[in-house]
Scaffold this active site. Sequence first.
Site, PDB file in Angstrom:
ATOM      1  N   GLN A  78       0.816  -1.215   0.000  1.00 54.78           N
ATOM      2  CA  GLN A  78       0.000   0.000   0.000  1.00 54.78           C
ATOM      3  C   GLN A  78       0.855   1.273   0.000  1.00 54.78           C
ATOM      4  O   GLN A  78       0.322   2.369   0.004  1.00 54.78           O
ATOM      5  CB  GLN A  78      -0.929   0.004   1.223  1.00 54.78           C
ATOM      6  CG  GLN A  78      -1.928  -1.153   1.209  1.00 54.78           C
ATOM      7  CD  GLN A  78      -2.733  -1.253   2.497  1.00 54.78           C
ATOM      8  OE1 GLN A  78      -2.516  -0.514   3.446  1.00 54.78           O
ATOM      9  NE2 GLN A  78      -3.665  -2.193   2.525  1.00 54.78           N
ATOM     10  N   HIS A 144      -1.109   0.030   5.716  1.00 49.60           N
ATOM     11  CA  HIS A 144      -1.657   1.071   6.588  1.00 49.60           C
ATOM     12  C   HIS A 144      -0.700   2.246   6.827  1.00 49.60           C
ATOM     13  O   HIS A 144      -0.251   2.481   7.939  1.00 49.60           O
ATOM     14  CB  HIS A 144      -2.089   0.468   7.936  1.00 49.60           C
ATOM     15  CG  HIS A 144      -3.139  -0.579   7.796  1.00 49.60           C
ATOM     16  ND1 HIS A 144      -3.727  -1.202   8.877  1.00 49.60           N
ATOM     17  CD2 HIS A 144      -3.714  -1.134   6.689  1.00 49.60           C
ATOM     18  CE1 HIS A 144      -4.619  -2.089   8.448  1.00 49.60           C
ATOM     19  NE2 HIS A 144      -4.624  -2.073   7.129  1.00 49.60           N
ATOM     20  N   GLU A 237     -15.095   4.334   9.551  1.00 56.12           N
ATOM     21  CA  GLU A 237     -15.611   5.408  10.401  1.00 56.12           C
ATOM     22  C   GLU A 237     -15.425   6.800   9.790  1.00 56.12           C
ATOM     23  O   GLU A 237     -14.437   7.054   9.104  1.00 56.12           O
ATOM     24  CB  GLU A 237     -14.862   5.417  11.747  1.00 56.12           C
ATOM     25  CG  GLU A 237     -15.011   4.136  12.527  1.00 56.12           C
ATOM     26  CD  GLU A 237     -14.212   4.110  13.832  1.00 56.12           C
ATOM     27  OE1 GLU A 237     -14.518   3.251  14.663  1.00 56.12           O
ATOM     28  OE2 GLU A 237     -13.292   4.943  14.001  1.00 56.12           O
ATOM     29  N   TYR A 247      -9.787   7.454  19.809  1.00 61.72           N
ATOM     30  CA  TYR A 247     -10.830   6.994  18.890  1.00 61.72           C
ATOM     31  C   TYR A 247     -10.989   5.472  18.888  1.00 61.72           C
ATOM     32  O   TYR A 247     -11.703   4.923  18.053  1.00 61.72           O
ATOM     33  CB  TYR A 247     -10.604   7.619  17.508  1.00 61.72           C
ATOM     34  CG  TYR A 247     -10.933   9.103  17.605  1.00 61.72           C
ATOM     35  CD1 TYR A 247     -12.205   9.577  17.353  1.00 61.72           C
ATOM     36  CD2 TYR A 247      -9.987  10.011  18.101  1.00 61.72           C
ATOM     37  CE1 TYR A 247     -12.533  10.914  17.545  1.00 61.72           C
ATOM     38  CE2 TYR A 247     -10.303  11.349  18.297  1.00 61.72           C
ATOM     39  CZ  TYR A 247     -11.585  11.790  18.014  1.00 61.72           C
ATOM     40  OH  TYR A 247     -11.916  13.110  18.228  1.00 61.72           O
ATOM     41  N   TYR A 258     -10.571 -10.391   9.886  1.00 57.69           N
ATOM     42  CA  TYR A 258     -10.724 -10.908   8.531  1.00 57.69           C
ATOM     43  C   TYR A 258     -10.968 -12.410   8.616  1.00 57.69           C
ATOM     44  O   TYR A 258     -10.297 -13.113   9.341  1.00 57.69           O
ATOM     45  CB  TYR A 258      -9.483 -10.594   7.690  1.00 57.69           C
ATOM     46  CG  TYR A 258      -9.435  -9.134   7.336  1.00 57.69           C
ATOM     47  CD1 TYR A 258     -10.187  -8.643   6.276  1.00 57.69           C
ATOM     48  CD2 TYR A 258      -8.682  -8.234   8.085  1.00 57.69           C
ATOM     49  CE1 TYR A 258     -10.178  -7.291   5.957  1.00 57.69           C
ATOM     50  CE2 TYR A 258      -8.665  -6.882   7.772  1.00 57.69           C
ATOM     51  CZ  TYR A 258      -9.417  -6.422   6.706  1.00 57.69           C
ATOM     52  OH  TYR A 258      -9.417  -5.089   6.400  1.00 57.69           O
TER      53      TYR A 258
HETATM   54 CA    CA Z   1     -12.898   4.249  16.201  1.00 55.54          CA
END
Ligand code: CA
Length: 368
Positions: A78, A144, A237, A247, A258
């Site tokens: 990525q 990520h 989100e 968060y 997964y």
């Molecule tokens: Ca969250």
Amino acid sequence: MSKRLLPLVIALGCAAAQAQSPQLETVVDGLKTPWSLAFLPSGEFLVTERDGTMRTAKAGGKPSAPIQGVPAVDNAGQGGLLDVQLDSGFASNRTIYFCFSEPSADKKTNSTALASAKLSADNKRLTDVKVIFSQQPKMDSRLHFGCRIVEAPDGKLFLSLGERGKAMQSAQTLDNHLGKVVRIGKDGSVPADNPFVKTAGALPEIWSLGHRNSQGLTLDEKGRLWETEHGPQGGDELNLISPKLNYGWPVITYGENYGGGKLGEGIAAKAGMEQPIVKWVPSIAPAGLVKLKSAKYGPAWQGSFFVGSLKFGYLERVKLGADDRLAEQEKLFEGAGRMRDVREGPDGLLYLVLEGHGKVVRVVPAAR
Ligand SMILES: [Ca+2]
């Protein structure tokens, strides 16, 4: 009019109404896995390609040759050359910011880095390239990276950072930049009013924590910071980001492992951890985020958030009520293709980066 003709007239009327809905129009194609774009005052825009190339392009034209001076990126998985933003003073200082996956000296690990540079007057090269922030620690991971860049009205930069898909619990601790939003000055300095500057053992750039992989970051008209992030097989989100808040990832999530099965304690709420404003189950893989200022598409779209879906290849419109609760949600342009970025152009139109098609497209308003 005869009664027999009436259904035909109604059918034609519906077809005409459909043709008057907003349409996608190709702005430029022939790109290789484009990731983001930033509009230049000249009417052209900068576009990044994940393999490490930055180009300029303009509507109807061909992409330029690669801009020289982009640092080496680790473009496995990525990673690569990711977000790009203009400095608010670009017209006079020619400064841009871009983030990328930065390899370590031995090339065994990498992390997300943020650089500033000056774009030459002929748009052909970057000079004064400075890495002003490097995510710590570097990791052996292809996953990520985040990352989106936002300049606040006070000139501070926000950068969203993924948790790299390993050691997920690191998103909950302050001794690293994994799964964080950070805030820095344009020279990489740490603002004295950052929330953790006086916390022992905390990295002082941290603004908020408990994020998974954020590829959407934008300010609203009040200067509030909004973020989207990818959940694990569900639980994407939209968050309203405030300093010092947690968060929740990976302690609370609306997603699952997964292949199925609960993650951690399998809980979606906990005291001291923020709830998303909007959640997506199953995952849409959100990338790119803008809150539309322009009135070009009429009152329903003005003030709406627009979120690209990588997974399903559409544009999602989300409108919140005055209380920040979800009021309207719709899918647009289904089947358009993997959508990596969403921007509002200086012309007030929405521009979309379709990475798999190698295209930038724009949304042409319905004829009125
Ligand atoms: Ca969250």
